[in-house]
Design an enzyme around this catalytic site. Structure first.
Site, PDB file in Angstrom:
ATOM      1  N   GLU A 200     -58.981  52.235 -84.532  1.00 22.19           N
ATOM      2  CA  GLU A 200     -59.816  52.607 -85.663  1.00 22.19           C
ATOM      3  C   GLU A 200     -61.135  53.219 -85.183  1.00 22.19           C
ATOM      4  O   GLU A 200     -61.655  54.155 -85.787  1.00 22.19           O
ATOM      5  CB  GLU A 200     -60.078  51.361 -86.528  1.00 22.19           C
ATOM      6  CG  GLU A 200     -60.746  51.674 -87.842  1.00 22.19           C
ATOM      7  CD  GLU A 200     -60.709  50.506 -88.831  1.00 22.19           C
ATOM      8  OE1 GLU A 200     -60.065  49.473 -88.524  1.00 22.19           O
ATOM      9  OE2 GLU A 200     -61.328  50.644 -89.889  1.00 22.19           O
ATOM     10  N   GLU A 203     -60.489  56.693 -84.142  1.00 23.67           N
ATOM     11  CA  GLU A 203     -60.333  57.497 -85.360  1.00 23.67           C
ATOM     12  C   GLU A 203     -61.706  57.858 -85.931  1.00 23.67           C
ATOM     13  O   GLU A 203     -61.961  59.002 -86.309  1.00 23.67           O
ATOM     14  CB  GLU A 203     -59.524  56.692 -86.380  1.00 23.67           C
ATOM     15  CG  GLU A 203     -59.101  57.492 -87.598  1.00 23.67           C
ATOM     16  CD  GLU A 203     -58.486  56.626 -88.697  1.00 23.67           C
ATOM     17  OE1 GLU A 203     -58.172  55.444 -88.434  1.00 23.67           O
ATOM     18  OE2 GLU A 203     -58.356  57.148 -89.823  1.00 23.67           O
ATOM     19  N   CYS A 222     -58.222  46.816 -92.815  1.00 25.38           N
ATOM     20  CA  CYS A 222     -57.518  45.607 -92.357  1.00 25.38           C
ATOM     21  C   CYS A 222     -57.348  44.544 -93.431  1.00 25.38           C
ATOM     22  O   CYS A 222     -56.638  43.575 -93.236  1.00 25.38           O
ATOM     23  CB  CYS A 222     -58.187  45.026 -91.125  1.00 25.38           C
ATOM     24  SG  CYS A 222     -59.943  45.195 -91.122  1.00 25.38           S
ATOM     25  N   SER A 242     -59.052  54.332 -93.194  1.00 27.46           N
ATOM     26  CA  SER A 242     -58.557  54.448 -91.822  1.00 27.46           C
ATOM     27  C   SER A 242     -57.044  54.310 -91.841  1.00 27.46           C
ATOM     28  O   SER A 242     -56.495  53.499 -92.582  1.00 27.46           O
ATOM     29  CB  SER A 242     -59.164  53.347 -90.956  1.00 27.46           C
ATOM     30  OG  SER A 242     -58.389  53.176 -89.787  1.00 27.46           O
ATOM     31  N   LYS A 281     -51.689  38.885 -97.245  1.00 30.82           N
ATOM     32  CA  LYS A 281     -50.898  39.199 -96.050  1.00 30.82           C
ATOM     33  C   LYS A 281     -49.408  39.006 -96.313  1.00 30.82           C
ATOM     34  O   LYS A 281     -48.572  39.644 -95.692  1.00 30.82           O
ATOM     35  CB  LYS A 281     -51.342  38.328 -94.878  1.00 30.82           C
ATOM     36  CG  LYS A 281     -52.735  38.662 -94.356  1.00 30.82           C
ATOM     37  CD  LYS A 281     -52.739  39.936 -93.543  1.00 30.82           C
ATOM     38  CE  LYS A 281     -54.161  40.364 -93.195  1.00 30.82           C
ATOM     39  NZ  LYS A 281     -54.196  41.727 -92.638  1.00 30.82           N
ATOM     40  N   GLU A 284     -48.564  42.162 -97.813  1.00 29.34           N
ATOM     41  CA  GLU A 284     -48.638  43.245 -96.832  1.00 29.34           C
ATOM     42  C   GLU A 284     -47.391  43.288 -95.951  1.00 29.34           C
ATOM     43  O   GLU A 284     -46.813  44.354 -95.733  1.00 29.34           O
ATOM     44  CB  GLU A 284     -49.887  43.065 -95.967  1.00 29.34           C
ATOM     45  CG  GLU A 284     -50.099  44.185 -94.965  1.00 29.34           C
ATOM     46  CD  GLU A 284     -51.296  43.930 -94.048  1.00 29.34           C
ATOM     47  OE1 GLU A 284     -51.344  42.872 -93.391  1.00 29.34           O
ATOM     48  OE2 GLU A 284     -52.187  44.791 -93.996  1.00 29.34           O
ATOM     49  N   GLU A 289     -42.836  50.038 -95.732  1.00 29.94           N
ATOM     50  CA  GLU A 289     -43.041  50.874 -94.535  1.00 29.94           C
ATOM     51  C   GLU A 289     -43.332  50.063 -93.275  1.00 29.94           C
ATOM     52  O   GLU A 289     -43.348  50.613 -92.185  1.00 29.94           O
ATOM     53  CB  GLU A 289     -44.172  51.884 -94.797  1.00 29.94           C
ATOM     54  CG  GLU A 289     -45.560  51.288 -95.021  1.00 29.94           C
ATOM     55  CD  GLU A 289     -45.864  50.913 -96.478  1.00 29.94           C
ATOM     56  OE1 GLU A 289     -44.890  50.695 -97.250  1.00 29.94           O
ATOM     57  OE2 GLU A 289     -47.044  50.820 -96.839  1.00 29.94           O
ATOM     58  N   CYS A 436     -62.618  37.091 -94.367  1.00 25.75           N
ATOM     59  CA  CYS A 436     -61.407  36.275 -94.192  1.00 25.75           C
ATOM     60  C   CYS A 436     -61.709  34.783 -94.074  1.00 25.75           C
ATOM     61  O   CYS A 436     -60.856  33.960 -94.419  1.00 25.75           O
ATOM     62  CB  CYS A 436     -60.643  36.710 -92.961  1.00 25.75           C
ATOM     63  SG  CYS A 436     -60.346  38.465 -92.895  1.00 25.75           S
TER      64      CYS A 436
END
Ligand code: SF4
Ligand code: SF4
Ligand code: SF4
Ligand code: SF4
Lengths: 518, 260
Positions: A200, A203, A222, A242, A281, A284, A289, A436
């Site tokens: 990241e 990037e 994230c 990102s 999560k 996720e 994908e 988190c």
């Protein structure tokens, strides 16, 4: 026709006998119990806000959130619900999810899976979707190699489930407990947090230096609750996100490719578990994908992460086994994917991803030692909803960053970006207030979650980071990460890194009609 | 004047608060095998109201709609006319209520109701008929029914039936998303719960073949619909009727009876 069916049902033997046995006694019991001159109903109870004597006045705190019965993240036991309205309160006012779309609904139950409602619900009617049995089954299965990763924030939360004060550091005990539960290898998501910074951060540098034409500001990616929020309400800003996957998903992808290869394990045998402070999560990991390892091996059905457990679920498993967590001797993470820097660790705090990124970006951009200031980036620490900092980077100029946590705080910043009025280069977004460390899967230590608990957890994380020596506080000095690049990925954003560690997003704007914000 | 509830189906998000409120207030039990919300909710003796999930098409796209079901509290309730024991009674405020102490358990009400509402407590050893009471004790004090008061999106409006009808008309006339039909305005001769929707009612599981004539006018026909019951139970029921009547008389003498 319906009536006819009803009739047939009445004439069954069971119905006949029941009725016959019952009827003559109805009157008798009614008389005996002496209570049925009243119409039926109304002998129950409702929370205070609905007990308005003269009545039709709408109350503010009422009802509850809708929950998708198929949600991979949260579920509700209606029997425990008392309609206190707290879930709606947090969803609407803290997360700005409920109530921010026009009615009628389109064809989705709008939810970002953050699980904050599980932390606010006083009766624990709302909980995470329980995946412990699936994990236990995998552990029991001799064919499976069950490998677990633990997110940064878990080690300052888990102890609270065992009566320890908020923010108690139990990293070593957690590793020991996971081994006792029968996991074959215990790894650390801090490892891929460092890897995320490499990807990241690179990037970001590419965007700032114009090597990439992706827009600024760059958004962190994230926090899956935040990502889904952006997909729902600000899909036009997804190019700012990102492309780096979250540390959890990077971990799954690396585990079933690099690690499997290195250890000569059949990736299909690996059952990949993660312990997360987060319910999003769970959502996720099952995004279609996220089977990069499957694509890598040409076996589409391989998922990068097979099951996600919240800290609360892990605590339940530990308790069920009678393991005395606070008194376990500390153990260390297994090697190869077990090393994490202080920078990776503070990912768990609001502001942590930014601070970690800035340390590495500074080094990469200037090739100079990271100044002391960047090891204690006060302006972006703490519990203010929106924080910002400006950094002078020699040879580059001033880099402006912002840190946002709790989705209600995200909206004004996103509106500014939309209008083209945001001065920032890089913005860290975290879905949950505090980051988190106070994710929807953390122990319910205060109800509703309090800043005191959040602050205690945050302080432990920063304290640990500060206690390490300098190299151990920088993502780009994580030796296992460097080995991963040397042996496998070559360099950040290499072709393979792109395949395994980056992703694209889904425009969910057609799932709702967002309300215009005044 | 009689009270009613206007249900605007376009606003429901399917949270099921109303079903929980009904259980809390009326002390109904939860049964995981008989859900009150979702794909196939069961209206039964414990679930006096349900919210069903429906995936339908609108402008060629799939959309979700949620439908709250409960007793519609007919203006001319067939259940009450069918009940010779007067266990069902229409109150002047609107609710059609059920008095268990008068019930003989014949279940004619279940056969008569055009909306299939009254349910029998099959699992009790002393079963009664049950259904939504429109929180009659709350309504008597001028309060909205429990389900209405908890809805977070204001799906339901409680008020005078004629005012609600006017509001419903205004809403569907001023917004072309709505279908031009107020369900319950005329169905079964008019009901106190009325519905508006942006999806044709028949696609949402509403019975649209219900007569608009008040059902009691020909409830005799309804009873004829049930010869099997009438013949085999006639004697027993007559006996029970006499029994209940006597109890009523005693109750009356004690000056404790319900209004008739
Ligand atoms: S998980 Fe988060 S977004 Fe979903 S209902 Fe709960 S608070 Fe709202
Ligand atoms: S917070 Fe829990 S108890 Fe309160 S309304 Fe929501 S689900 Fe029900
Ligand atoms: S409380 Fe309101 S929004 Fe929720 S299910 Fe009932 S009618 Fe629908
Ligand atoms: S809907 Fe059925 S049960 Fe309710 S009042 Fe009408 S006839 Fe009676």
């Amino acid at each position: 026709m319906d009536k006819q069916k009803g009739l047939n049902k009445e004439m069954t033997r069971r119905g006949f006998l029941k009725l016959f046995g019952g009827l003559g006694l109805v009157g008798a019991t009614a008389t005996l119990s002496g209570c049925s001159k009243e119409p039926m109903g109304g002998e129950g109870w409702m929370p205070q806000q609905y007990q308005v004597a003269a009545s039709n006045y709408p109350t503010q705190v009422r009802g509850r959130i809708p929950i998708d019965p198929m949600s991979p993240s949260i579920m509700r036991d209606d029997e425990k619900c008392i309609l206190c309205g707290q879930c709606l309160e947090v969803c609407q006012n803290v997360q700005t999810v409920f109530g921010y779309y026009e009615l009628p609904v389109v064809n989705d139950t709008i939810c970002v899976n953050c699980g904050q409602c599980t932390l606010w619900c006083p009766t624990a009617a709302i909980t995470e979707k329980d995946d412990t049995q699936r994990v236990l089954d995998a552990i029991e299965d001799p064919e499976k190699i069950v490998i677990v990763q633990t997110a940064p924030a878990t080690r300052v939360g888990l102890g609270e489930e065992f009566g320890l004060p908020a923010g108690t550091w139990v990293e070593g005990q957690q590793v020991a407990a996971l081994k006792q539960l029968g996991f074959d290898k215990v790894f650390d998501t801090n490892f891929t947090a460092d890897l995320t910074i490499m990807e990241e951060g690179t990037e970001l540098i590419n965007r700032i230096t114009g090597k990439s034409d992706a827009p600024l500001p760059q958004f962190t990616s994230c926090s899956p609750g935040w990502v889904k929020f952006c997909e729902y309400y600000y899909p036009d800003l997804l190019p700012n996100m990102s492309s780096a996957k979250s540390p959890q998903q990077m971990f799954g992808a690396v585990l079933k490719t690099y690690y499997a290869k290195k250890m000569n394990i059949d990736p299909e045998k690996i059952f990949s578990v993660s312990i997360m402070p987060c319910t999003a999560k769970k959502f996720e990991c099952q995004r279609p994908e996220f089977n990069s390892a499957g694509k890598y091996w040409n076996k589409e059905e391989i998922r990068d992460v097979d099951a996600v457990l919240t800290v609360r679920e892990l605590a339940r498993m530990i308790k069920a086994k009678g393991i005395d967590l606070p008194n376990l001797p500390e153990e260390k993470y297994d090697p190869v994917l077990g090393e994490g820097s202080g920078a990776g660790l503070i990912f768990g705090n609001t502001g942590g991803v930014m601070e970690a990124a800035v340390r590495t970006a500074y080094f990469v951009l200037t090739e100079q030692d990271v100044p002391d200031l960047l090891f204690d980036l006060k302006p972006i620490r703490g519990l203010d909803g929106i924080k910002e900092a400006a950094l002078d980077v020699p040879g580059v100029g001033t880099i402006k960053v912002a840190v946002v946590h709790g989705l209600s705080n995200a909206r004004p910043i996103l509106e500014a970006v939309r209008r083209g009025e945001s001065p920032y280069h890089f913005i860290e977004f975290m879905c949950c207030p505090g980051g988190c460390i106070a994710g929807g899967g953390q122990p319910r230590t205060a109800l509703p979650p309090s800043d005191e608990v959040r602050a205690a957890r945050i302080a432990t994380m920063y304290g640990k980071d500060a206690s390490y020596n300098r190299e151990h506080r920088l993502s780009h000095e994580n030796s296992e990460v460097l080995t991963l690049y040397n042996d496998f990925l070559e360099h950040p954003i290499s072709h393979l890194a792109h395949e395994l560690l980056h992703t694209t997003y889904t425009d969910r704007g057609n799932k709702l009609k967002a309300k215009k914000l005044s | 004047m009689s009270k009613g509830v206007l249900v605007d189906l376009t606003k429901c998000v399917g949270c099921g608060s109303c079903t929980v409120a009904c259980k809390l207030w009326n002390k109904r039990e939860f049964d995981k095998d008989s859900p009150a919300v979702g794909l196939n909710p069961q209206l039964d003796d414990q679930n006096w109201t349900t919210v069903s999930f429906n995936e339908v098409q609108k402008d060629g796209q799939p959309v979700w709609r949620f439908v709250k079901q409960q007793c519609l509290h007919c203006e001319h309730p067939a259940c009450a006319s069918a009940c010779f024991a007067k266990a069902f009674q229409k109150t002047p405020e609107g609710p059609v209520i059920y008095y268990p102490h008068l019930c003989v358990g014949c279940r004619y009400c279940m056969l008569a109701c055009p909306f299939d509402i009254p349910k029998f407590e099959w699992d009790k050893s002393f079963p009664l008929v049950t259904k939504c009471q429109m929180c009659s004790t709350k309504v008597a004090e001028g309060q909205a029914p429990a389900c209405v008061s908890v809805c977070p999106t204001d799906v339901m409006t409680f008020g005078e039936r004629d005012e609600l009808l006017a509001l419903a008309k205004k809403t569907i006339d001023s917004d072309n998303r709505y279908v031009k039909h107020i369900y319950g305005e005329n169905e079964a001769g008019g009901t106190n719960w009325i519905y508006i929707s942006d999806i044709p009612f028949e696609e949402l599981g509403f019975r649209t073949d219900v007569t608009t004539r008040p059902i009691p006018e020909y409830s005799h026909d309804f009873l004829k619909y049930t010869p099997a019951v009438a013949i085999s139970w006639g004697a027993l029921l007559t006996g029970l009727y006499a029994y209940t009547k006597r109890r009523n008389k005693i109750a009356k003498e004690e000056n404790k009876d319900v209004p008739m």
